[in-house]
Design an enzyme around this catalytic site. Structure first.
Site, PDB file in Angstrom:
ATOM      1  CD  GLU A  90     -33.319   0.616 -14.305  1.00 32.80           C
ATOM      2  OE1 GLU A  90     -33.029   0.499 -15.511  1.00 32.80           O
ATOM      3  OE2 GLU A  90     -33.796   1.663 -13.822  1.00 32.80           O
TER       4      GLU A  90
ATOM      5  CG  ASP B 132     -39.195   8.878 -13.733  1.00 31.21           C
ATOM      6  OD1 ASP B 132     -39.235   8.473 -12.557  1.00 31.21           O
ATOM      7  OD2 ASP B 132     -38.788   8.179 -14.684  1.00 31.21           O
TER       8      ASP B 132
ATOM      9  CG  ASP C  98     -36.155   9.797 -16.485  1.00 33.42           C
ATOM     10  OD1 ASP C  98     -36.310   8.569 -16.606  1.00 33.42           O
ATOM     11  OD2 ASP C  98     -35.278  10.299 -15.744  1.00 33.42           O
ATOM     12  CB  SER C  99     -37.665   5.670 -20.247  1.00 28.11           C
ATOM     13  OG  SER C  99     -39.004   5.546 -19.778  1.00 28.11           O
TER      14      SER C  99
ATOM     15  CE  LYS D 198     -39.295   5.949 -11.541  1.00 28.72           C
ATOM     16  NZ  LYS D 198     -37.830   6.213 -11.814  1.00 28.72           N
TER      17      LYS D 198
ATOM     18  CD  GLU E 245     -32.745   7.841 -12.020  1.00 35.92           C
ATOM     19  OE1 GLU E 245     -31.504   8.001 -11.958  1.00 35.92           O
ATOM     20  OE2 GLU E 245     -33.349   7.594 -13.081  1.00 35.92           O
TER      21      GLU E 245
END
Length: 290
Positions: A205, A106, A67-68, A136, A138
């Site tokens: 991270e 993501d 999602d970056s 993925k 978070e």
């Protein structure tokens, strides 16, 4: 991996077509960590387009459609505005452009936190519409139930703990995590919780090196570091950071190229040629055959 080249007559562009080979699978990635050890670290980079995937794929074990892309592709201030539709569009492009790497997409902010059922609805769209191997998300212990729910329904999950960019407002910034004993214990607990819930691997991270080492030794699944430790089971970076596309990057980024300068110089030379009428030449224009 050998590569042959074919011409796409619709676009007149040469598209690398790798020789047929079997794409890596989730179980294959899991098996790379055996009895707590990973002999050859896993290589992961982000990818957002088909062409980028074609270039990175031969060298990676996993490609992450992160999602970056909100910041890298769309110029957004954070990852928070990224939508599910954006992730699906780019995820499908990366799957089309790759042949070898495991592709993970993501799950964007707001698409999974509400409930395991919401997460399944979002993840099943990603899987069906992109062809990716997994998703993925978070979050640590709070997401364990969701990770288990997805895994039981056939959706492999890569967890993401430590510095979690989607929670930047709650965390108060992008600083390294795990400096205090309390935070160290919480992140270690998060790692154990997501592994026990069935995550096939996890990204750790922006944490203190000692904590990353402890996590890597404490869980049976591969730990992919980013700003963590060289002793993690693998590493991931945002490809554009690694390639030097931006003037400012995080401390944990190593630049392996300076594409920003290369692109700027090429554009400068092109502009000079256009303004002096040195481009196009007879080689780039169409004339009747003699």
């Amino acid at each position: 991996m050998s590569t042959t080249f074919t011409i796409d007559t619709a676009t007149s562009r040469a598209n690398p077509t790798p020789a047929p080979m079997k794409r890596l699978t989730v179980p294959a990635i899991q098996r790379r960590k055996f009895e707590g050890q990973t002999a050859e670290p896993l290589v992961m980079l982000t990818a957002y387009t088909a062409r980028q995937a074609q270039l990175l794929d031969p060298h990676c074990d996993m490609l992450l459609v992160g999602d970056s892309l909100g910041q890298v592709i769309y110029g957004l201030p954070s990852t928070l505005p990224v939508t599910l539709d954006m992730m699906i569009a780019h995820g499908a492009a990366v799957v089309r452009g790759s042949y070898h790497s495991l592709v993970i997409v993501d799950m964007p902010f707001g698409s999974y936190e509400g409930s395991p059922q919401q997460a399944f609805a979002s993840a099943s769209r990603i899987m069906a519409e992109t062809g990716a191997a997994g998703v993925k998300l978070e979050g640590g212990e709070a997401m364990a139930e969701t990770i288990r729910f997805l895994g039981q329904r056939g959706i492999p999950v890569m967890a993401h703990i430590g510095l979690t960019p989607q929670a930047v407002n709650a965390l108060g910034g992008y600083g390294a995590r795990g400096k205090s004993q309390e935070e160290h214990a919480k992140i270690l607990g998060d790692a154990r919780a997501v592994a026990a819930a069935g995550a096939f691997s996890m990204v750790v991270e922006g944490v203190m090196e000692e904590l990353a080492d402890t996590i890597t030794a404490s869980v049976d699944v591969p730990v992919i570091g980013i700003g963590a430790s060289a002793r993690c089971d693998g590493q991931v970076l945002v490809a554009e950071d690694m390639l030097g596309m931006f003037e400012r990057t995080a401390r944990f980024v190593k630049r392996y190229a300076n594409l920003a300068e290369t692109i700027g110089n090429a554009a400068e030379r092109y502009a000079a040629d256009v303004r002096s009428r040195a481009f196009p030449t007879e080689e780039q224009v169409y004339r009747p055959k003699k």
